[in-house]
Design an enzyme around this catalytic site. Structure first.
Site, PDB file in Angstrom:
ATOM      1  N   GLU B  60     -53.992 113.683  74.347  1.00  0.00           N
ATOM      2  CA  GLU B  60     -53.651 113.345  72.954  1.00  0.00           C
ATOM      3  C   GLU B  60     -53.943 114.512  72.006  1.00  0.00           C
ATOM      4  OE1 GLU B  60     -55.226 111.341  75.060  1.00  0.00           O
ATOM      5  OE2 GLU B  60     -53.809 109.684  75.269  1.00  0.00           O
ATOM      6  N   HIS B 129     -57.262  98.671  74.301  1.00  0.00           N
ATOM      7  CA  HIS B 129     -55.842  98.481  73.996  1.00  0.00           C
ATOM      8  C   HIS B 129     -55.682  97.542  72.807  1.00  0.00           C
ATOM      9  CE1 HIS B 129     -55.924  99.634  78.283  1.00  0.00           C
ATOM     10  NE2 HIS B 129     -54.782 100.228  78.036  1.00  0.00           N
TER      11      HIS B 129
END
Lengths: 408, 324
Positions: B60, B129
């Site tokens: 990322e 998540h």
């Protein structure tokens, strides 16, 4: 969830760990030689001999350009020495110099094309000057005054110079590496002939962004030149405590790119390695990692005293390898510079620095109040407009609100 | 007018902008041929090619760092972070680079990009998540933060975000990715950043929500109406820039405010909203400003229904505020 998705993908693509690559035939495990010998495979490339001679067939620098680079190296050195003095006198808040590393900084920058972007670490103000940053503007950055291109937003030596395609400097280490990769990638998408040059110290090779940047570039053969300024020290930590690898150049292998290791105090060697790396990147052959082996002759910055962590005898051998002395010997060997020329250009550089400092110090010491909110966003938000009014009212009511200390 | 869900609306916005402007590129993990794990970039690779719909290595920080260089050089990158929970390896690039690039260069450079990321709970995803990290980014000067609740807004806001000169975090409510459907115009249209929408007018309590929680608040407000409580519901849509005028107007009218968000309560954006309301509407207030939020824990796996501020919890707060 990510793992499930991954497993589904693997199932769909019908292969496991090998990714379908054919592995070369190798002798049985126990008989295999050590994979590589970095000190042999990454020899220290030098062009300039100790006596100043050089194989001129290896030079792609016109004599005139070489002399002007020498002049800039001298200016860079004198500037650093003078600014360290000024910091000690309290006239500037901080300074981070490049004494001993001028050949690496300027040799690499000089080998790039004009349109190429430079992503600096924080010791490359020499490269900004090469790109046309006026000395007086650089000094305004050090003062953070009303002439500062950064509007007083950054501490000293964190310059940006868009007109010279010199990117903005941040203090966190290695962040500029993936950014340079992105710029090179963008240029390729746009079809431009632009190869970014990115500088970083050997300490940066320990940071995440070194890995992600080189990996992204390697995978996609992004046109970019990585210059690792291995000056031996990350503040107080020696290079042996940054990596167990023998060289930094060999790290290129793991990213599927070419690695070079050059004498970072030899402007000609740095220039040549960078020039070739640029040509390969432009030809679509991908990025190169160039390790420039040099030495940080002073502290990391004016905020540390190297005597606290580094024995002086470690520094001594490097004095003889001073990049300016070495280039001067070469210019003398070629009859391009006499002692009188050298003395004259030093005097001229000193005068330039003094004049620029006088000009910079004559400007109002602070940018206007509204500059505090300028450039956070393209247009200020309502919060910032309100806060500016609040600040104005506070300063108007009591000017001490605009001073850090009572006496200031 | 076609009916779309939020994913289709996001996909449509990306396609619209990529057709309009050759500088718009999408990059991230699995966004290419695969079309994204939620299918938000489906079909883009085929239409625009691998140069503009880029599968990156799995990092990322690298995605955002690379996007910085692309933005500086004049592209308009739209990086995707696969789940908002995975944005933290990119925090240094976002907070110290993306957010500060214009400021630290004295306006010599700009770093416009839109970081798209599905956020929020209710999908049995556990704490990696399900998080709602918007407050981190609102707290970082230089970034804008947008959270749509429905397909129409998702498309119009994403188009505006891509055209915006500043970097924008665009958090997509994955709990209603497919569930929230509605009519979405074809072609391009913009919803300006910084404009809240009053989705229900009312006189007694102002309810403020965004993203997936707007749907819970909407249900609570409807149930409250059945019980005789007349609430006004605001969908903020954009958290930075913030439509403080819309909030002020509504709370001055109702005298009561209930803020709903699913991120943890302490230092959540509700705290800022609460402070702003008391600064601006102090003399209009009839009851304490009340927050209905996630709790100060990591996002749980099993007890996620309990953790999320679902309609019954919101309704309870509405009753208490009304009775104060």
């Amino acid at each position: 969830m990510r793992r499930e998705i991954h497993q589904n993908l693997v199932k769909r693509n019908g292969h496991g760990g090998q990714n379908g690559h054919a592995m070369p035939e190798l002798p049985p495990f126990a008989q295999r030689p050590a994979p590589h010998r970095p000190e042999k495979e990454f020899p220290l490339e030098t062009v300039l001999a100790d006596d100043g001679s050089a194989d001129l067939s290896r030079l792609h620098l016109p004599a005139e350009r070489l002399v002007s680079l020498y002049r800039l190296m001298v200016l860079n050195r004198l500037l650093d020495e003078r600014m360290i003095q000024l910091q000690r006198q309290g006239r500037i808040g901080f300074y981070i110099g490049s004494i001993g590393e001028e050949a690496t900084v300027l040799g690499a920058a000089a080998a790039m094309a004009d349109q190429d972007w430079i992503f600096p670490c924080y010791r490359e103000h020499g490269a900004a000057l090469l790109r046309g940053l006026p000395l007086q503007r650089f000094l305004c950055d050090l003062l953070g005054n009303s002439g500062d291109l950064m509007l007083g937003h950054q501490m000293p030596c964190h310059e940006a110079f868009a007109a010279g395609r010199f990117a903005s400097i941040s203090s966190p280490i290695a962040t500029q590496i993936p950014q340079a990769v992105g710029a090179g990638w963008a240029a390729r998408i746009k079809g431009d002939d632009m190869v970014p040059l990115v500088y970083f110290g050997e300490g940066a090779t320990s940071a995440n962004d070194f890995h992600t940047g080189l990996n992204f570039a390697g995978v996609r053969k992004v046109p970019v030149v990585f210059v690792c300024r291995n000056n031996g020290w990350a503040i107080s930590v020696p290079r042996e405590r940054q990596t167990a690898a023998v060289t930094f150049a060999e790290k290129a292998l793991g990213y599927g790119m070419r690695g070079e290791r050059v004498d970072g105090n030899d402007l000609l060697a740095v220039y040549e390695a960078t020039r070739l790396a640029r040509a390969r990147a432009h030809a679509g052959e991908g990025p190169t990692l160039i390790e420039c082996v040099t030495y940080r002759m002073e502290g990391h910055s004016t905020s540390d005293d190297p005597r606290a962590y580094r024995a002086p005898e470690l520094v001594e051998p490097w004095r003889k390898k001073d990049p300016i002395l070495r280039l001067k010997a070469h210019l003398a060997w070629r009859g391009l510079l006499s002692e009188a020329d050298d003395a004259a250009l030093r005097e001229q550089a000193q005068a330039e620095i003094l004049a620029a400092m006088r000009e910079a110090e004559a400007l109002p010491p602070k940018p206007p109040l509204e500059s505090l909110f300028q450039g956070v966003y393209a247009e200020p938000l309502w919060q910032q407009r309100e806060q500016l009014e609040e600040l104005r009212a506070a300063v108007d009511a009591d000017p001490r609100a605009a001073r850090l200390r009572e006496e200031g | 007018m076609p009916t779309m869900n939020v994913i289709q609306a996001v996909n449509d916005a990306l396609r619209t902008e990529m057709r309009r402007d050759a500088n718009v590129v999408v990059l991230g993990e699995d966004v290419g041929r695969f079309g994204g794990v939620f299918r938000a970039t489906q079909g883009l690779h085929d239409e625009f090619g691998a140069d503009r719909v880029i599968d990156t290595p799995l990092a990322e920080g690298g995605i955002i760092g690379t996007a910085v260089g692309m933005a500086l050089y004049g592209l308009r990158p739209v990086p995707e972070i696969q789940f908002a929970d995975f944005i933290f390896p990119a925090m240094d690039q976002l907070v110290n680079e993306v957010a500060k690039y214009r400021y630290r260069s004295g306006g010599q450079y700009a770093c416009p990009m839109v970081i798209r990321s599905p956020y929020g709970g209710g999908i049995r995803g556990g704490h990696y998540h399900s998080q709602s990290p918007e407050a981190h980014f609102i707290h970082t000067a230089g970034l804008k933060v947008v959270v749509p609740s429905n397909p129409y807004d998702a498309k119009g806001l994403l188009i505006s975000a891509i055209r915006d000169p500043d970097p924008v975090l665009f958090f997509e409510p994955k709990r209603v990715y497919r569930a929230a459907k509605g009519e979405v115009p074809e072609g391009e249209y913009e919803i300006p950043l910084g404009q809240a929408r009053v989705t229900r007018e009312g006189s007694q309590i102002t309810v403020i929500a965004w993203g997936a929680m707007w749907h819970e608040a909407d249900q609570a407000v409807r149930e409250a109406a059945e019980a005789g409580l007349d609430c006004e519901l605001l969908d903020l849509r954009s958290l930075q820039p913030l439509d403080v005028d819309a909030i002020e107007r509504s709370v001055r009218k109702t005298g009561r405010a209930v803020i709903v968000h699913e991120a943890p309560r302490t230092c959540g954006f509700g705290a800022e909203l609460s402070a702003l309301i008391q600064e601006r509407c102090f003399l209009s207030l009839e009851a304490p400003i009340t927050r209905v939020t996630g709790f100060d824990t990591p996002f749980p796996y099993t007890l996620e229904a309990e953790y999320l501020p679902r309609a019954p919890r919101i309704l309870r707060a509405l009753r208490e505020v009304a009775a104060f």
